[in-house]
Motif scaffolding. Structure first.
Motif, PDB file in Angstrom:
ATOM      1  N   GLU A 196       0.857  -1.192   0.000  1.00  0.00           N
ATOM      2  CA  GLU A 196       0.000   0.000   0.000  1.00  0.00           C
ATOM      3  C   GLU A 196       0.891   1.240   0.000  1.00  0.00           C
ATOM      4  OE1 GLU A 196      -2.847  -0.302  -0.833  1.00  0.00           O
ATOM      5  OE2 GLU A 196      -3.828  -2.021   0.086  1.00  0.00           O
ATOM      6  N   TYR A 197       0.288   2.377  -0.332  1.00  0.00           N
ATOM      7  CA  TYR A 197       1.046   3.628  -0.384  1.00  0.00           C
ATOM      8  C   TYR A 197       1.078   4.321   0.973  1.00  0.00           C
ATOM      9  CZ  TYR A 197       0.158   2.860  -5.337  1.00  0.00           C
ATOM     10  OH  TYR A 197       0.082   2.298  -6.578  1.00  0.00           O
ATOM     11  N   VAL A 242       2.688  12.271 -11.536  1.00  0.00           N
ATOM     12  CA  VAL A 242       2.071  11.678 -10.350  1.00  0.00           C
ATOM     13  C   VAL A 242       3.101  10.794  -9.653  1.00  0.00           C
ATOM     14  CG1 VAL A 242       0.302   9.997  -9.654  1.00  0.00           C
ATOM     15  CG2 VAL A 242      -0.249  11.752 -11.344  1.00  0.00           C
ATOM     16  N   MET A 243       3.212  10.945  -8.339  1.00  0.00           N
ATOM     17  CA  MET A 243       4.237  10.190  -7.604  1.00  0.00           C
ATOM     18  C   MET A 243       3.609   9.457  -6.418  1.00  0.00           C
ATOM     19  SD  MET A 243       6.997  12.087  -8.896  1.00  0.00           S
ATOM     20  CE  MET A 243       8.233  12.389  -7.677  1.00  0.00           C
ATOM     21  N   PHE A 244       4.091   8.236  -6.199  1.00  0.00           N
ATOM     22  CA  PHE A 244       3.666   7.473  -5.028  1.00  0.00           C
ATOM     23  C   PHE A 244       4.903   7.040  -4.256  1.00  0.00           C
ATOM     24  CE2 PHE A 244       1.033   5.435  -8.592  1.00  0.00           C
ATOM     25  CZ  PHE A 244      -0.015   6.329  -8.498  1.00  0.00           C
ATOM     26  N   LYS A 245       4.766   6.921  -2.939  1.00  0.00           N
ATOM     27  CA  LYS A 245       5.798   6.248  -2.138  1.00  0.00           C
ATOM     28  C   LYS A 245       5.097   5.137  -1.372  1.00  0.00           C
ATOM     29  CE  LYS A 245       8.587   7.134   1.786  1.00  0.00           C
ATOM     30  NZ  LYS A 245       8.177   7.967   2.855  1.00  0.00           N
ATOM     31  N   THR A 246       5.621   3.931  -1.463  1.00  0.00           N
ATOM     32  CA  THR A 246       4.966   2.807  -0.777  1.00  0.00           C
ATOM     33  C   THR A 246       5.383   2.776   0.691  1.00  0.00           C
ATOM     34  OG1 THR A 246       6.731   1.228  -1.234  1.00  0.00           O
ATOM     35  CG2 THR A 246       4.988   1.413  -2.892  1.00  0.00           C
ATOM     36  N   ARG A 301       9.695   4.161  -4.615  1.00  0.00           N
ATOM     37  CA  ARG A 301       9.174   5.387  -5.250  1.00  0.00           C
ATOM     38  C   ARG A 301       8.676   5.058  -6.642  1.00  0.00           C
ATOM     39  NH1 ARG A 301       8.837  10.174  -2.085  1.00  0.00           N
ATOM     40  NH2 ARG A 301      10.522  10.098  -0.593  1.00  0.00           N
ATOM     41  N   ILE A 302       7.544   5.654  -7.022  1.00  0.00           N
ATOM     42  CA  ILE A 302       6.952   5.427  -8.346  1.00  0.00           C
ATOM     43  C   ILE A 302       6.659   6.777  -8.972  1.00  0.00           C
ATOM     44  CG2 ILE A 302       4.937   4.484  -9.573  1.00  0.00           C
ATOM     45  CD1 ILE A 302       5.659   3.111  -6.189  1.00  0.00           C
ATOM     46  N   VAL A 355       2.945  17.072  -0.249  1.00  0.00           N
ATOM     47  CA  VAL A 355       2.904  15.614  -0.265  1.00  0.00           C
ATOM     48  C   VAL A 355       1.745  15.227   0.652  1.00  0.00           C
ATOM     49  CG1 VAL A 355       4.166  13.549   0.440  1.00  0.00           C
ATOM     50  CG2 VAL A 355       5.394  15.469  -0.607  1.00  0.00           C
ATOM     51  N   GLU A 356       0.903  14.297   0.224  1.00  0.00           N
ATOM     52  CA  GLU A 356      -0.259  13.925   1.054  1.00  0.00           C
ATOM     53  C   GLU A 356      -0.112  12.507   1.575  1.00  0.00           C
ATOM     54  OE1 GLU A 356      -2.912  15.867   1.870  1.00  0.00           O
ATOM     55  OE2 GLU A 356      -2.213  17.600   0.717  1.00  0.00           O
TER      56      GLU A 356
END
Ligand code: ISE
Length: 336
Positions: free
Chosen positions: A189-190, A214-218, A223-224, A324-325
């Protein structure tokens, strides 16, 4: 459900609805379509006439029919939740195109209803999980072939959008596929998400931001980055590269003839998602029909629909706040 053929009622006969109706009638041996409904009566009627099936006067009437075992929802995004709740009331199996709902709260209520019924009834249309390329990538990750995955670079490029497209749709209709496929690939999950705006394309035909990054961190720190181009790209092009400790995995393009001619080595790309992912949609519905008939859903769940809504909401917030959320999820129930 001891039946050989699943009888489906379809709500929404727009572009993707028509594609799926054709697929369920002519490609998926274990399913058929018995009734359709569309907000535009004449659209439903023309589909009904083409396949010699019935057009219903409302989505509610379609769901209530005794000969409808399962409901496929391909109506406009804002109507998904209403029909999901109605089908849950009748305890019918549901296939709902993404997004499952416009709010995470509605997804939570859907999960509560499934938990009360005691089994999963909802599958969400995250078709990429059925694409052969993504499936092979996931197998390779699971088998440890590239060691621990560290990063993912993705791109989602579109040639055009339907009129009325808005900046938020780049998340809720477009990047929502990466929101889902990335957490599925990584089994994580992020923790945090973010949207960055970049230099804007002069090829955007309407009044929306394009592209967006768009960026995600798990939760484990992977990092995506996802480049989202909603308009003006050279093709419908989807890229995904997983970078691991011992190697990389690249999403393959669908097989096309390789041409060596005029000093060039080329192969064709598609111009539309329906063509790029046609095989994944076919597999998605074959597996869905088989799992419904055996009374055990295994595809993307209401939980997956819920997570994608939470993440989409936070991404939109990030674009507005510039921050960053953080991603906060409710506890995952056992049935998921
Ligand atoms: C489109 O809006 C979709 O719904 C498709 O699933 C997606 O692949 C495409 O890129 C979007 O533009």
């Amino acid at each position: 459900m001891v039946k050989e053929v699943l009888r489906v009622g379809v709500i929404g006969c727009g572009a993707i609805g028509k594609e799926h109706i054709e697929r369920l009638i002519n490609v998926v041996a274990q399913a058929t379509v018995v009734a359709v409904y569309d907000y535009f009566e004449e659209v439903a009627q023309s589909v009904a006439t083409k396949y010699q099936i019935e057009a219903c006067e409302s989505g509610e009437a379609l769901i209530a029919r005794d000969d409808v075992d399962a409901v496929l929802i391909t109506s406009t995004d804002d109507t998904h939740a209403v029909y999901v709740f109605e089908a849950l009331k009748h305890e019918k199996y549901i296939f709902c195109e993404k997004p499952l709902a416009l709010t995470a709260q509605e997804c939570q209520e859907m999960m509560a209803k499934e938990i009360q019924i005691g089994k999963r009834l909802i599958q969400v249309g995250f078709n990429r999980r059925f694409d052969i390329g993504y499936r092979e990538m996931k197998q390779a990750i699971r088998a440890g072939e590239i060691g621990e995955p560290l990063l993912i670079h993705s791109a989602h490029r579109n040639i055009s959008q339907a009129p009325g497209f808005k900046t938020d749709y780049a998340i809720t209709r477009v990047a929502i596929h990466e929101i889902d496929i990335t957490r599925w690939l990584l089994d994580e999950e992020y923790d945090e998400v973010q949207v960055l705006t970049v230099k804007q394309s002069r090829k955007t035909t309407g009044d929306w931001l394009n592209p967006q990054l768009v960026m995600f961190k798990t939760q484990s720190g992977q990092r995506i980055d996802v480049e989202v181009q909603t308009d003006g790209a050279y093709a419908y092009d989807i890229q995904c590269q997983v970078v691991g400790e011992n190697g990389t995995l690249n999403l393959p393009d669908p097989a096309r003839v390789l041409k060596r001619t005029a000093g060039q080595y080329t192969y064709g790309l598609t111009d539309h998602w329906a063509k790029r992912f046609i095989d994944s949609y076919d597999t998605e519905f074959k597996e869905w029909a088989a799992s419904v008939l055996s009374d055990k859903l295994v595809g993307p769940s209401a939980w997956d629909g819920y997570v994608s809504c939470v993440v989409a909401d936070r991404l939109i917030q990030s674009r507005k706040s510039g921050n960053v959320e953080k991603i906060e999820l409710v506890e995952k129930a056992e049935i998921y």
